[in-house]
Write an enzyme that holds these catalytic residues in place. Sequence first.
Site, short mmCIF file in Angstrom:
data_model
loop_
_atom_site.label_atom_id
_atom_site.label_comp_id
_atom_site.label_asym_id
_atom_site.label_seq_id
_atom_site.Cartn_x
_atom_site.Cartn_y
_atom_site.Cartn_z
N GLY A 344 6.62 2.68 3.79
CA GLY A 344 6.09 1.28 3.69
C GLY A 344 5.28 1.19 2.50
O GLY A 344 4.83 2.35 2.07
N ASP A 460 1.56 -9.26 4.50
CA ASP A 460 2.97 -8.52 3.89
C ASP A 460 4.00 -8.88 5.04
O ASP A 460 4.59 -7.83 5.51
CB ASP A 460 2.57 -7.04 3.81
CG ASP A 460 3.67 -6.50 2.97
OD1 ASP A 460 4.59 -7.01 2.54
OD2 ASP A 460 3.80 -4.92 2.95
#
Length: 661
Positions: A344, A460
């Site tokens: 990520g 996000d």
Amino acid sequence: MQSSTILITLWLLVIVLSVLSLITEARPPTYLWHVCPNTTTFPRNSTYQANRDTLLTSLSSNGSRGNGFYNTTAGRNPDTVYGLFLCRGDLSTSVCQACVTFASTDISRRCPVEIAAVVWYDECLLRYSDENIFSAVAEEPAIILFNTQNISDQVRFDSQVQEVMSGTATQAANAAPGAKKFATREADANFTSSFRTLYALAQCTPDLPTSDCDRCLRYVTGNLPRGSQRGRVLSPSCNVRYEVYLFYNLNQTAVASPPPPLVPEGNGRRSWSIIIAIVAPIAAFILLFILTCWLLKRGTRKYNATHGENAGYDITTIESLKYDFTTIEAATDKFSDANKLGKGGFGEVYKGILPNKQEIAVKRLSRGSGQGTEEFENEVVLIAKLQHRNLVSVLGFCLERGEKILVYEYVPNKSLDYFIFDRAEEGQLDWSRRYKIIGRIARGILYLHEDSRLRIIHRDLKASNILLDGDMTPQISDFGMARIFGIDQTQGTTRKIVGTYGYMSPEYAMHGQFSMKSDVYSFGVLVLEIISGLRNRDFYETDGAEDLISYAWKLWKDERPLELLNPVLRNDYSRNEVTKCIQLGLLCVQEDPADRPTMATIVLKLNRHSAKLPMPKQPAFVLDSRTDGRMPDKGLESDQSTTQSMPSSINEVSITELYPR
Ligand SMILES: *[C@@H]1O[C@H](CO)[C@@H](O)[C@H](O)[C@H]1NC(C)=O
Ligand SMILES: *[C@@H]1O[C@H](CO)[C@@H](O)[C@H](O)[C@H]1NC(C)=O
Ligand SMILES: *[C@@H]1O[C@H](CO)[C@@H](O)[C@H](O)[C@H]1NC(C)=O
Ligand SMILES: *[C@@H]1O[C@H](CO)[C@@H](O)[C@H](O)[C@H]1NC(C)=O
Ligand SMILES: *[C@@H]1O[C@H](CO)[C@@H](O)[C@H](O)[C@H]1NC(C)=O
Ligand SMILES: *[C@@H]1O[C@H](CO)[C@@H](O)[C@H](O)[C@H]1NC(C)=O
Ligand SMILES: *[C@@H]1O[C@H](CO)[C@@H](O)[C@H](O)[C@H]1NC(C)=O
């Protein structure tokens, strides 16, 4: 004979009441927490143990000395034990003495062989160690106590708490030399839409210099829970507490209540004395026996309840969230590639199995974090308190060998992007499943925004950050990253843009301005993606649209919104729900953040069968979908002009007619 029974009953009642009041008098202090690491212990019957026991006796017998604080040592080098106690500044000598006496036996029961220990009660703290702890500040371990009552305006309330506490702390730290380093304050606080009085207390051990006391109090104040109606932080050298009721008593008198009389006067009723002499002992014995059993049972239960619940607080300790690096290394097979789940923005994720067979997801954060260890810990503790069934649980963290690692609950299924964008998998999610998923994601974000004790902007949100568990229930992951990475939260402007192109709102991507409405924008993109099975980024339709948002808008304007629906779903869907979701999605991606609905509105509208929604305005087309990560400037300008040339009233008319409800 009847009246004698009554008399005996009365007598017994009085005796019972006296016993009861004696028990009440002797009620132990309210236990809060204790810390004694079992990693350092002494052998039984050692000199150190003898010294420790001497020390505890000595502290106990000096419980009424020293103005609520007393330090002493026992034994000689190398077995010296250093000990101290501190009573809450407002308490009388007798209450202090009672607490210290209780603590000195309680601590050796809780920590039988530990070299160093601290125990906290409402009324006092007692501490011993093999190191010289006098005049030395110890901020850790810090124990945070909070409760979960809701407060309407958390942000305001928290800032009021911080303000009052900081004043109280300054006053306590700057107490005259030799005086107690103790202060209390009252202030009006605005929560639950009315003003109530907030009571605050701060105290240091008086052996600390002003600067150390100040430092300690600032550390614990910074660790106070957010959005909690009551809170306290305990550390060995200082502690703070606030409540919405008066919990201290500045007018405490040193006089203990007089012992109650055991039996009433005889009143000249001597004629009864023989009967009483015979009957009373037997009856009294039986009755007292029964009552004593009952009272003892009750007393024990009360005692345990106080101890078990920690006086009505929830407790989080930093220690309880810590994982050893070796444990994590073993669980993930030394971060082997076979265990890698993904990568990520903030680091790599591995699957792991703890020795107790619990499955975990381990996020090894990349080293870019600007935060120090202490802030990192504080943030993780706050994040770990967030519990919602649509959020992935944070189990703990590890900070060793320069690593920053977060440990999450493991969610078995893959992430949402796998199910909505993969042509081979998309059939697994029919419309009713997708609709449920949209609703659950909305609730998870709402919790982050408004219902949790913190106000968290995710920043996000994207399909790959939504994990699906075995029941296809979505769980949002990666929240709080901005906090953990020390990027200013709530609202403002940042130069560090965290997010994924395609999901970022224009004001955030272009100007670094973020707010809850930037999450709403990302949510809107996600909804359109779930409906269409198309990615906003990497958009390859040739319908004259550059990205999913403009494509959806075009279909909406052309009054054929249902064409957005993924063909795979077209056999079985609710026209009403799909239209509502498309409209909500488009409302979320409007250019002006003020036009976008809040998550609370979204959740409300999703729950209503027929929801009245405003007509969306033209969305902002900020990003050229094919430029990965580069920000196109021309896009914004041209779109701004189109937005202005299109009055929203026209849209409202045409589309309201199309979908009358
Ligand atoms: C220390 O405490 C932990 C947790 O309470 C326990 O699992 C462990 O066995 C203890 N270690 C020793 C040496 O007693
Ligand atoms: C410690 O001493 C007591 C009495 O002095 C004795 O009964 C006990 O067995 C001893 N314990 C150990 C572990 O040596
Ligand atoms: C504290 O108590 C001990 C008894 O345990 C006593 O010997 C000592 O003198 C006391 N200390 C002071 C300063 O009175
Ligand atoms: C208490 O601590 C001070 C230092 O803060 C030290 O000077 C003093 O000797 C200690 N008192 C006892 C009885 O050990
Ligand atoms: C707090 O929650 C209760 C029940 O959950 C609710 O009745 C009350 O209105 C809430 N108060 C505020 C200020 O949100
Ligand atoms: C107190 O809080 C309520 C609700 O959050 C708000 O409407 C009101 O303006 C606040 N009052 C003050 C004086 O801050
Ligand atoms: C403490 O006592 C004084 C005088 O007896 C009184 O004026 C004051 O209001 C009392 N304060 C509290 C908090 O009870």
